[in-house]
Write a protein that holds these residues in place. Structure first.
Motif, PDB file in Angstrom:
ATOM      1  N   GLN A  91       4.272  11.240   4.944  1.00  0.00           N
ATOM      2  CA  GLN A  91       5.523  10.583   4.468  1.00  0.00           C
ATOM      3  C   GLN A  91       5.806   9.629   6.300  1.00  0.00           C
ATOM      4  N   TYR A  92       5.636   9.286   7.862  1.00  0.00           N
ATOM      5  CA  TYR A  92       5.766   8.630   8.568  1.00  0.00           C
ATOM      6  C   TYR A  92       4.680   8.869   9.487  1.00  0.00           C
ATOM      7  N   ASN A 145      -0.599   1.019  12.305  1.00  0.00           N
ATOM      8  CA  ASN A 145       0.619   1.391  12.618  1.00  0.00           C
ATOM      9  C   ASN A 145       1.639   0.648  13.449  1.00  0.00           C
ATOM     10  N   GLY A 150       7.258  -0.459   6.970  1.00  0.00           N
ATOM     11  CA  GLY A 150       6.921   0.199   6.012  1.00  0.00           C
ATOM     12  C   GLY A 150       6.159   0.490   4.861  1.00  0.00           C
ATOM     13  N   LYS A 153       3.012  -0.073   6.203  1.00  0.00           N
ATOM     14  CA  LYS A 153       2.226   1.884   6.781  1.00  0.00           C
ATOM     15  C   LYS A 153       1.809   2.165   5.252  1.00  0.00           C
ATOM     16  N   LYS A 154       2.772   2.299   4.122  1.00  0.00           N
ATOM     17  CA  LYS A 154       2.022   3.240   2.793  1.00  0.00           C
ATOM     18  C   LYS A 154       0.983   2.232   2.627  1.00  0.00           C
TER      19      LYS A 154
END
Length: 252
Positions: A91-92, A145, A150, A153-154
């Motif tokens: 998730q992070y 990263n 965001g 990253k995903k």
């Protein structure tokens, strides 16, 4: 057919007030070729389940089992779990300054396969994976990263999924923070993985929007560390319309 089986899993985490039980008896079986979606409110334990499967040291399994094709996953180290065919999209995602995406991916692939990929073929595979996820080839020279948006990253997480090619992918809120274009791109990457033979997906999400692009076979409602209800794709639409109130009030 490969099978990831979770039986009566109880997991605790250390807090300032002592150990706190987060998972309170989770039972779930995912077979190769199946996509399972877990939906639930914040704090229900969804991410704890993901990290427990992956072997995060913060979480302590106090009871229950996790097996992959009959092998005891909980007895494996984190790297052994990866080599056995498990993958976690976080998730992070964490920053790794000084380590380029290219070196990270090649090192991970070498560790999982037990031998380094052939360089010429590998560079082509990496560039193809990045291009399919709307990432420029120069992206591979950036530190992992560090300074990524965001969406970057995903998309990088899904590039890892495609290149490392595990048997089972646990995707922890891969849709969070994505605009509609990035959501479609990430979903297409997940669907490419799903199209391979005997691949299983455990998709953790709050919202139904990603399920419009990644059609689950099963939906599980996760509340207070347990699976409160199970069903097909129609259950996700019910949750979108009604929310989690009827489950959380029962648990309150």
């Amino acid at each position: 057919m490969s099978t990831l089986e979770i039986k009566d899993l109880h997991v605790s985490v250390d807090t300032e007030d002592g150990a706190k039980e987060i998972l309170k008896g989770v039972t779930l079986t995912i077979k190769g070729g199946e996509t399972h979606a877990i939906m639930g409110p914040n704090g229900s334990g969804k991410s704890t389940l993901a990290y427990s499967i992956a072997g995060h040291p913060k979480y302590t399994v106090t009871a229950g089992t996790v097996t992959l094709d009959g092998e005891d996953v909980l007895a494996m180290s984190v790297d052994e779990r990866a080599r056995a065919g498990l993958f976690l999209a976080m998730q992070y995602p964490v920053e790794v300054p000084g380590v380029s995406v290219a070196n990270f991916l090649r090192t991970a692939k070498t560790a999982i396969d037990g031998e380094a990929p052939k360089l010429r073929t590998w560079v082509k595979d990496v560039n193809t994976a990045l291009e399919q996820l709307d990432l420029d080839a120069s992206f591979s020279q950036r530190s992992v990263n560090e300074g990524f948006s965001g969406g970057e990253k995903k998309r990088h997480e899904i590039a890892q999924l495609e290149l490392l090619d595990p048997t089972f992918a646990v995707l922890d809120e891969t849709d969070s923070g994505l605009d509609i274009d990035a959501l479609k791109t990430v979903s297409e990457g997940v669907n490419r993985f799903r199209a391979k033979e005997d691949r299983g997906v455990l998709l953790i999400t709050h919202y139904t929007r990603i399920l419009r692009y990644i059609q689950p076979d099963f939906v599980h409602v996760f509340v207070a560390g347990r699976i409160a209800e199970e069903g097909g794709p129609e259950l996700a639409e019910q949750l979108e319309a009604e929310g989690y109130d009827k489950y959380t009030k029962v648990r309150a």
